[in-house]
Design a protein around this motif. Sequence first.
Motif, short mmCIF file in Angstrom:
data_model
loop_
_atom_site.label_atom_id
_atom_site.label_comp_id
_atom_site.label_asym_id
_atom_site.label_seq_id
_atom_site.Cartn_x
_atom_site.Cartn_y
_atom_site.Cartn_z
N LYS A 1 76.24 5.38 30.31
CA LYS A 1 75.65 5.82 31.56
C LYS A 1 74.64 6.94 31.30
O LYS A 1 74.86 7.80 30.46
N CYS B 1 78.53 -5.33 38.76
CA CYS B 1 77.50 -4.75 37.88
C CYS B 1 76.35 -5.74 37.81
O CYS B 1 76.54 -6.90 37.45
N CYS B 2 75.17 -5.28 38.17
CA CYS B 2 74.00 -6.16 38.09
C CYS B 2 72.78 -5.35 37.68
O CYS B 2 72.79 -4.12 37.74
N ARG C 1 73.33 4.37 36.46
CA ARG C 1 72.47 3.48 35.69
C ARG C 1 72.89 3.52 34.22
O ARG C 1 73.24 4.58 33.70
N TRP C 2 72.84 2.35 33.57
CA TRP C 2 73.29 2.23 32.19
C TRP C 2 72.10 2.01 31.25
O TRP C 2 71.15 1.29 31.58
N PRO D 1 71.11 -2.12 33.93
CA PRO D 1 72.21 -2.45 34.84
C PRO D 1 72.61 -1.24 35.68
O PRO D 1 72.47 -0.08 35.24
N TYR D 2 73.15 -1.52 36.84
CA TYR D 2 73.68 -0.48 37.73
C TYR D 2 75.11 -0.82 38.10
O TYR D 2 75.48 -2.00 38.24
N THR D 3 75.91 0.21 38.26
CA THR D 3 77.27 0.08 38.80
C THR D 3 77.46 1.14 39.87
O THR D 3 76.65 2.08 39.99
N TRP E 1 85.17 1.51 33.60
CA TRP E 1 84.14 1.14 32.62
C TRP E 1 84.38 1.79 31.27
O TRP E 1 83.96 1.26 30.24
N ILE F 1 79.94 -4.99 30.87
CA ILE F 1 78.63 -4.84 31.51
C ILE F 1 77.80 -6.10 31.26
O ILE F 1 77.22 -6.68 32.19
N TYR G 1 79.18 -9.19 33.35
CA TYR G 1 78.90 -9.22 34.79
C TYR G 1 77.41 -9.40 35.09
O TYR G 1 77.04 -10.11 36.03
#
Length: 317
Positions: free
Chosen positions: A36, A76-77, A110-111, A127-129, A153, A161, A164
């Motif tokens: 993250k 997660c997308c 944000r990753w 990706p964001y969660t 996570w 991650i 998903y």
Amino acid sequence: MENSKNLDELQIEYEYHLTKEGEVPFWDHPHTRGYKVIPQTYHPITTLHGVLALKERMQLKEEDVMILKVLGDSICCSEEQLKRYLSSKMTAAQVTKRLRRFRESALVDRWHVRIIGDEDKVTPPSPYTLGIGGYKFLKHYYNNHFFMDPDRWDRYGIKAIQRYVATNEIRCRLAMAGVLRNWQWHAILNKNPHLSRPLGVAEIESPKGKINFIIERTQMSQNYIDYLREKLELWKRVYEKHQFIPIEKFQNHPTVIVFYTSTYSIAQEIQQELMLDTYPFPIWLCVEEDMYSDGLSKSFYRPDKDRLKRIYVDFLE
């Protein structure tokens, strides 16, 4: 020394499953790292009182809640996928602007994901969660829905991650095709919460009526042959008892098992090892590399003895 060997001789090469173009797909690459990213301006909201105060002060508007809900439902997308999910409601720039603001309050995270050794290479959108604030907000207002606790996570790691984000691609394309009527992550089968669950289940509207897709994603970093074999044997026993596979919160429509693979070579191996055409229910393979090059409707294959037969699913066009 007689027993000493060159390090190159001792090295065991990792067996990649390459695409037809000779590449390793990013969202299935075994050698990924990720974490993250904390923004420079950071005032995390970590309590329910804090996020409710945002809504009371009108700092969380209807469009903001919509983004949080869509992200929460996706687990997660990528940012690009989130923009497509919301394309009928707001512009891409509006989504980006809100995500930037949400990160500062820990409503979302944000990753940073990169391939080890290729950290400087251009990669797909991040990706964001849900962040801790967004999670607490949604669990308060939609407490009968599942949302991923951000603490998980740390245990699930970057492989989850990848898993998903990859699966959200097929989910997003089903939605954009206008055929997705229902979706459930980790749905309970046969009223048994301890029975091996699929990654996702989709209710699809087809010209001949509704179909349930039971979707499972393979990953190169896992022993996916034994993983799928175990699931198939359990689901086979359920099917032989009922002549269908009962899925919680879904009607008993005709069901297709869909194994979603990143490359055609993985799909081939699965058919060769598991002989999918011998099972009593229909099994399709959806190949991610074909989905990106030719579209969702031309990305499916059906087992045919010792080979795979490509099929055209026209209603997914």
